[in-house]
Enzyme design. Structure first.
Site, PDB file in Angstrom:
ATOM      1  N   CYS A   1       0.816  -1.211   0.000  1.00 52.00           N
ATOM      2  CA  CYS A   1       0.000   0.000   0.000  1.00 52.00           C
ATOM      3  C   CYS A   1       0.850   1.261   0.000  1.00 52.00           C
ATOM      4  CB  CYS A   1      -0.875   0.031   1.247  1.00 52.00           C
ATOM      5  SG  CYS A   1      -1.832  -1.448   1.485  1.00 52.00           S
TER       6      CYS A   1
ATOM      7  N   ARG B   1       4.973   0.343  -6.047  1.00 50.25           N
ATOM      8  CA  ARG B   1       4.984  -0.476  -4.834  1.00 50.25           C
ATOM      9  C   ARG B   1       4.069  -1.693  -4.977  1.00 50.25           C
ATOM     10  NH1 ARG B   1       6.663   2.749  -0.257  1.00 50.25           N
ATOM     11  NH2 ARG B   1       5.350   1.582   1.154  1.00 50.25           N
TER      12      ARG B   1
ATOM     13  N   TRP C   1      -2.930  -2.813  -1.581  1.00 49.28           N
ATOM     14  CA  TRP C   1      -2.476  -4.161  -1.947  1.00 49.28           C
ATOM     15  C   TRP C   1      -3.172  -5.090  -0.967  1.00 49.28           C
ATOM     16  CZ3 TRP C   1       0.434  -8.290   0.056  1.00 49.28           C
ATOM     17  CH2 TRP C   1       0.976  -9.169  -0.892  1.00 49.28           C
TER      18      TRP C   1
ATOM     19  N   ASN D   1      -1.733   1.698   5.879  1.00 51.23           N
ATOM     20  CA  ASN D   1      -0.786   0.720   5.344  1.00 51.23           C
ATOM     21  C   ASN D   1      -0.329  -0.116   6.529  1.00 51.23           C
ATOM     22  OD1 ASN D   1       1.251  -0.662   4.097  1.00 51.23           O
ATOM     23  ND2 ASN D   1       2.592   1.098   3.761  1.00 51.23           N
ATOM     24  N   GLY D   2      -0.424  -1.455   6.411  1.00 51.04           N
ATOM     25  CA  GLY D   2      -0.023  -2.322   7.525  1.00 51.04           C
ATOM     26  C   GLY D   2      -1.116  -3.329   7.809  1.00 51.04           C
TER      27      GLY D   2
ATOM     28  N   GLU E   1      18.395 -16.958  -8.474  1.00 50.62           N
ATOM     29  CA  GLU E   1      17.961 -15.593  -8.787  1.00 50.62           C
ATOM     30  C   GLU E   1      17.415 -15.522 -10.218  1.00 50.62           C
ATOM     31  OE1 GLU E   1      17.237 -13.067  -7.220  1.00 50.62           O
ATOM     32  OE2 GLU E   1      17.338 -11.417  -8.629  1.00 50.62           O
TER      33      GLU E   1
ATOM     34  N   LYS F   1      13.639 -14.338 -11.121  1.00 50.22           N
ATOM     35  CA  LYS F   1      13.340 -13.252 -12.076  1.00 50.22           C
ATOM     36  C   LYS F   1      12.352 -13.746 -13.127  1.00 50.22           C
ATOM     37  CE  LYS F   1      14.415 -10.464 -10.397  1.00 50.22           C
ATOM     38  NZ  LYS F   1      15.189 -10.176  -9.224  1.00 50.22           N
TER      39      LYS F   1
ATOM     40  N   GLU G   1       8.782 -14.364 -11.623  1.00 45.38           N
ATOM     41  CA  GLU G   1       7.999 -13.232 -11.138  1.00 45.38           C
ATOM     42  C   GLU G   1       7.511 -12.304 -12.242  1.00 45.38           C
ATOM     43  OE1 GLU G   1      11.752 -10.712  -9.228  1.00 45.38           O
ATOM     44  OE2 GLU G   1       9.792 -10.425  -8.346  1.00 45.38           O
TER      45      GLU G   1
ATOM     46  N   HIS H   1      19.405 -36.460  -8.646  1.00 49.02           N
ATOM     47  CA  HIS H   1      18.751 -36.880  -7.395  1.00 49.02           C
ATOM     48  C   HIS H   1      17.260 -36.556  -7.424  1.00 49.02           C
ATOM     49  CE1 HIS H   1      22.586 -37.919  -5.660  1.00 49.02           C
ATOM     50  NE2 HIS H   1      23.062 -36.760  -6.096  1.00 49.02           N
TER      51      HIS H   1
ATOM     52  N   LYS I   1       6.380  -4.077  -4.355  1.00 49.11           N
ATOM     53  CA  LYS I   1       7.802  -3.743  -4.320  1.00 49.11           C
ATOM     54  C   LYS I   1       8.340  -3.806  -2.895  1.00 49.11           C
ATOM     55  CE  LYS I   1      11.720  -2.352  -5.879  1.00 49.11           C
ATOM     56  NZ  LYS I   1      12.517  -3.383  -6.568  1.00 49.11           N
TER      57      LYS I   1
END
Ligand code: AGP
Length: 608
Positions: A2, A27, A72, A97-98, A481, A485, A488, A504, A603
């Protein structure tokens, strides 16, 4: 996550709120809304579309005080009724926000007292709670302070009242919030980028602070209700640094900013002749003398940076290192070692799990804390004794790129400083490493020149649903990584394995439809990796090999080669990760996803 912006001014604040929301879009959000006070009435507009849609809907709205929000979703689906601001009796409006952890209990009580809830969110209780105190004749400030005292959880909030067009109240605890100071106008925002068009003068609120903001000034009260002064900072961020310029997406821009970001991060070090602990803070030398191991805590990409650092720290500095995902560490029963240096890594410095993990480590009796962070005034930096600031500049794309490579640079410096202090770095080796660091930005430039070739390679991924990334040693975290990438931003399911693990289990997945991306570096594990790749080819797997100079790979049927310009030794993970960033970016372009704002992601992950 948010984003909040609020303003009080002599001019119409609606354009300021909308522009601020636009700047907070990065964000991550799924709905947006604003409230302005005009003629002692709250005018609220909300939308589940983009901020652009909210802008269209707000064309006829104006006011001199208002608050706005990008949401969000955590509690309650993304919908207009769950979008902020939330109102209580058309009198109090709140953006939040929270997460309010005791919202159910508060909701039950407030409902019994007559409050009418119209959303499924935890946030709405704040509006009704403030209203319950306001209705008893308290000022908006006192009513907000009383309500906050009842909340359990994390918040940054903005509050306005229909009958009080001259005051905006805000507060923070566990979520970032700052004040913007203008000339006879004032603002609040989740981050400074939202305020750059109106002011560069900002005041960072501390944990527990509540502020009363008006046209001509502001008053700040700490968690105990005492009036306090907080310094005004002049933000060094420029408006230009937030603009897209010639690039199609922020992610592309940020990939290309890496030579400069690395040069800026390494500036102080590369200009000097030797390494000193002081780059991590005045007390670093004394602290490093006492530490006998390293504990790295971080999330996501920052966690991958920690995984790379483990190889460096153990091999070069000879210091034992463990790397933990912050959200696991904070709830795990672990055995603390007060002689461990706790290193937290974060781009934003506001990641809830990383902050909680650091607090947990401190509570367990870890006295030595160091944060590696890209945001100077962030909570993480303020909570740590020592810090190193990466100088990547603002990272807008949700997918972390330049923040990651600058974190790696910082962690390499930490390795060298510790190695030197522990007598494991000869003067000659020190100079060799410094030389490699000075060369790094130009080595990155050469990798960026591969962009057209990587874009072409990416075309082969358009119809793929899965992908496997392989690396060994130092480059296994780079495979992780690369997979992160790709998943996402292109939504292709991607997994990463140390190549030696293939037989394995994951080898069972390999067939002609499974692209296998290999990080092939010219190091001691090259021949082992080659054998692993043979195992893939023998099962019809299609190979995409990012190979260093001198590795003698050739393109052939089922083997697509991306020739890397050089082998950068210990710094090779930085070069390889950039190539994989470009691959993910161009695959996402092929698939037409929202590259900078991938679905469901935020973000800055300021909630648990
Ligand atoms: C990576 O591309 C993501 N943006 C994500 O994994 C990120 O690294 C993670 O959320 C941690 O964020 P931080 O570095 O701001 O703490």
């Amino acid at each position: 996550m948010c984003g909040i912006i609020g303003a009080i001014a002599q001019r119409n604040v609606v354009p300021i709120l909308l522009q601020g929301l636009q700047r907070l879009e990065y964000r991550g959000y799924d709905s947006a809304g604003l409230v302005v006070v005009e003629n002692n009435e709250l005018q609220r507009i909300r939308s589940t579309g983009r901020v652009a849609e909210l802008t269209t809907r707000s064309a006829a709205t104006s006011g001199h005080i208002g608050i706005a929000h990008t949401r969000w979703a955590t509690h309650g689906v993304p919908s207009e009724r769950n979008a902020h601001p939330h109102l209580s009796s058309n009198l109090i409006a709140v953006v939040h926000n929270g997460i309010i952890e005791n919202y159910e209990e508060l909701r039950t009580r407030l409902t019994a007292q007559g409050s009418v809830f119209t959303s499924d969110t935890d946030s709405e209780v704040i509006a009704h709670l403030i209203n319950s105190y306001y209705a008893r004749g308290n000022s908006l400030l006192v009513a907000t302070q009383a309500a906050l005292a009842e909340l359990v959880g994390a918040y940054a909030i903005g509050v306005v009242a229909a009958d009080n067009p001259s005051q905006l109240i805000c507060a923070r605890k566990g979520s970032p919030l700052l004040l913007g100071v203008g000339i006879d106008e004032h603002f609040i925002a989740s981050d400074v980028s939202a305020l750059l068009p109106v002011t560069k003068n900002v005041v960072y609120l501390e944990e527990g602070d509540v502020a009363e903001v008006s046209l001509h000034g502001y008053r700040i009260f700490d968690a105990k209700g005492q009036a306090v002064e907080r310094p005004v900072h002049v933000s060094k961020l420029s408006n230009a640094s937030m603009e897209l310029g010639e690039y199609r997406h922020y992610m592309q821009k940020e990939i290309h900013e890496q030579p400069q970001a690395l040069a800026d991060t390494l500036e102080g070090v590369c200009n000097s002749q030797s390494l000193i602990p002081g780059i991590f803070g005045a007390e670093a030398a004394a602290a490093f003398e006492q530490v006998e191991s390293i504990l790295i805590l971080a999330c996501g990409t920052s966690h991958h940076a920690g995984l790379v650092a483990r190889y460096w720290l153990e091999e070069i500095a000879g210091i034992p290192c463990t790397v933990e995902i912050a959200s696991e560490y904070r709830y795990r029963v672990s055995v603390p070692n007060p002689k461990s240096l706790v290193v937290t890594i974060s781009q934003s410095g506001e990641t809830a799990d990383t902050l909680a993990a650091l607090n947990h480590a401190k509570a367990l009796g870890h006295p030595h804390t160091l944060s590696i962070c890209n945001v100077p005034e962030s909570a993480l930096v303020r909570l740590s004794k020592l810090h190193f600031l990466t100088r990547a500049g603002p990272e807008i794309g949700v997918a972390s790129t330049k923040a990651f490579t600058t974190q790696l640079a910082a962690l390499f410096l930490l390795t060298l400083v510790l190695a030197k202090q522990r007598g494991r770095l000869s003067a000659e080796k020190e100079q060799r490493h410094l030389h490699a660091l000075r060369h790094l930005p130009s080595a990155v430039q050469l990798v960026l020149k591969l962009e057209p070739d990587i874009a072409q390679m990416a075309e082969r991924f358009t119809d793929k649903r899965h992908a496997l990334f392989l690396g060994r040693g130092l480059h296994y975290p780079i495979a992780l990584e690369g997979a992160l990438k790709l998943k996402e931003i292109s939504y292709i399911h991607a997994e990463a394995y140390p190549a030696g693990e293939l037989k394995h289990g994951p080898l069972a997945l390999v067939d002609k439809d499974m692209p296998v991306i290999a990080v092939a570096t010219n190091d001691a594990l090259l021949e082992k990796l080659k054998s692993n790749l043979q195992e893939v080819r023998a099962r019809g797997g299609e190979l995409y090999v990012f190979a260093d100079a001198g590795t003698r790979f050739h393109s052939s049927e089922g083997v697509h080669l991306m020739q890397m310009p050089e082998h950068a030794g210990y710094l090779s993970p930085i070069l390889h990760t950039i190539a994989l960033q470009l691959l993910a970016y161009y695959v996402a372009l092929q698939k037409g996803t929202d590259v900078d704002k991938p679905r469901n992601l935020a973000k800055s992950v300021t909630v648990e």
